[in-house]
Design an enzyme around this catalytic site. Sequence first.
Site, PDB file in Angstrom:
ATOM      1  CE  LYS A   1     -53.485   0.334  46.355  1.00  0.00           C
ATOM      2  NZ  LYS A   1     -52.841   1.232  47.385  1.00  0.00           N
TER       3      LYS A   1
ATOM      4  N   GLY B   1     -47.743  -2.663  46.424  1.00  0.00           N
ATOM      5  CA  GLY B   1     -47.625  -3.829  45.540  1.00  0.00           C
ATOM      6  C   GLY B   1     -48.969  -4.394  45.106  1.00  0.00           C
ATOM      7  CB  VAL B   2     -52.264  -5.097  46.734  1.00  0.00           C
ATOM      8  CG1 VAL B   2     -51.750  -6.161  47.683  1.00  0.00           C
ATOM      9  CG2 VAL B   2     -52.601  -3.826  47.458  1.00  0.00           C
ATOM     10  N   GLY B   3     -51.496  -2.666  44.476  1.00  0.00           N
ATOM     11  CA  GLY B   3     -51.932  -1.768  43.398  1.00  0.00           C
ATOM     12  C   GLY B   3     -51.259  -2.164  42.090  1.00  0.00           C
TER      13      GLY B   3
ATOM     14  CD  GLU C   1     -58.586  12.848  36.168  1.00  0.00           C
ATOM     15  OE1 GLU C   1     -57.777  13.794  36.075  1.00  0.00           O
ATOM     16  OE2 GLU C   1     -59.716  12.879  35.677  1.00  0.00           O
TER      17      GLU C   1
ATOM     18  CB  CYS D   1     -54.176  16.988  41.297  1.00  0.00           C
ATOM     19  SG  CYS D   1     -55.966  16.923  41.234  1.00  0.00           S
TER      20      CYS D   1
ATOM     21  CD  GLU E   1     -48.538  17.244  41.947  1.00  0.00           C
ATOM     22  OE1 GLU E   1     -48.074  16.083  41.864  1.00  0.00           O
ATOM     23  OE2 GLU E   1     -49.724  17.508  41.740  1.00  0.00           O
TER      24      GLU E   1
END
Length: 490
Positions: A184, A220-222, A260, A294, A393
């Site tokens: 996804k 939402g699908v995640g 991560e 990151c 961040e």
Amino acid sequence: MADDFWHDERLLVDGKLVPARGGATFDNVNPATEQVIGVAADGTSEDMDEAIGAARRAFDATSWSSDVELRVRCVRQLREAFERHLEEIRATTVAEVGCPVALTHGPQLASPVAAIGWVADLLERYEWVTDLGVAEPFGQRSHRSVHREAVGVVGAITPWNFPHQINLAKVVPALAAGNTVVLKPAPDTPWSAAILGRLVAEETDIPPGVLNVVTSSSHGVGAQLSADPRVDLVSFTGSTATGRAVMTAGAATIKKLFLELGGKSAFIVLDDADLAAAAAGVAFQITAHAGQGCAITSRFVVPRQREHEAIEAVTSMLASFPYGDPTDPSNLMGPLIRAGQRDRVLGYIQKGKDEGATVALGGGRPAHLPSGFYVEPTVLTGVDRKATVAQEEIFGPVLVVIAHDGDQDAVDIANDSVYGLSGAVVSADVDRARSVAKRVRTGTIAVNGGGFYSPDVPFGGYRQSGIGREMGVAGFEEYLESKSVAEGGR
Ligand code: NAD
């Protein structure tokens, strides 16, 4: 539509390239031009449900998890497929991600494609069984061995900043280890994942259901993928806040997690260091993909007695830094991913000023780039180590300069963070630099300009930067279970 980029507008579900249920699509926007470059399938919760079901069946009812030879062949086919289309994918990547084309010769495309081959090589030589020999626990003569096996169905959820790198660093080792996967991707970079799905379907022997790709405009699908009981492991890269939600969602079924997350890494300059070289190093980092990385060192921690010299060196370097149109190979920085991200970064700069920082360079939108989501390379000075811009961040080209009073103080500043992803230290005395590196609590650190990004080096974070390691043997073994077997009578 601005151009005809090589891409795909379909999901990959159970071996078939299909539109989303109901045929819905969403726009893909080029962050450098603000133009819609095409659409992606807007996967629904029914699509996700079907994809997870297909991955479950492919794991439970096919020989994928036990057929190492097939997997080696398929992984090599995937690398060849990417290589065949590399130039087309390069143009699509620059348009979708907004990264300078120069970066596609490295971490945005070429390096992750080359790394597929490293995983295939590892798979060929990997020892699946460790023989521990005979012992007599509780008087029972037993021959003990440890067997490594695939975990099962992996849900891979990825961000937009280095989409090929992160998609491939998850999907390839997970498949190589014998798992099946549902990928996804982030809504901002659907084509990078759809291209992967298309290459798998059309140019490899990877069986139906082994890899599924569900692009969607909805987070939402995640969330659905991270909660579904049929998923055994969730491999997530993204913000720490979303990582927390993924952990919570997986708790009900005790999912294995690989996370991560964010970072706020420090570039430490010791008082004997070559300041010009250090300034060049940190300037290159903070502008790499406009600070949207990151592990980028966004805190420049410099000796107090050389603070002015350090500010002068880094601002003069960044003042002439070439940025703008990412298709121009001479530009080394492009835009941010979307308007909201640009505004978030500008909000942080304002917050920095409100908390007492001085803008030594940049601080706004570049006048010469009226369209595109650009922010000027920015340097904030006089920043307190506890200030918001020193702690949170920013994910933009904003460097904060913090003065230190000696090696231990520099270490304390670096460690004064909820994150622990990466860092750098430079000194004329390598032993001093090593001693500082040892005390900094991060998953990776560069000493005197060293580079750790390569397929054999594990990457990941301490503290709230995550759990587990990507890449290297450790990254492969994240996708394996361990089964201890004891045979009696031998
Ligand atoms: P994000 O957390 O907003 O989204 C990441 C992914 O999670 C996307 O696919 C998104 O759709 C999905 N998602 C959103 N809400 C979800 C939920 N509740 N449940 C499950 N999935 C959900 O991150 P982003 O803005 O796409 O990426 C930027 C962040 O990623 C930064 O914090 C950056 O530091 C981090 N990042 C970390 C690494 C690393 O290796 N440590 C690498 C790249 C990016």
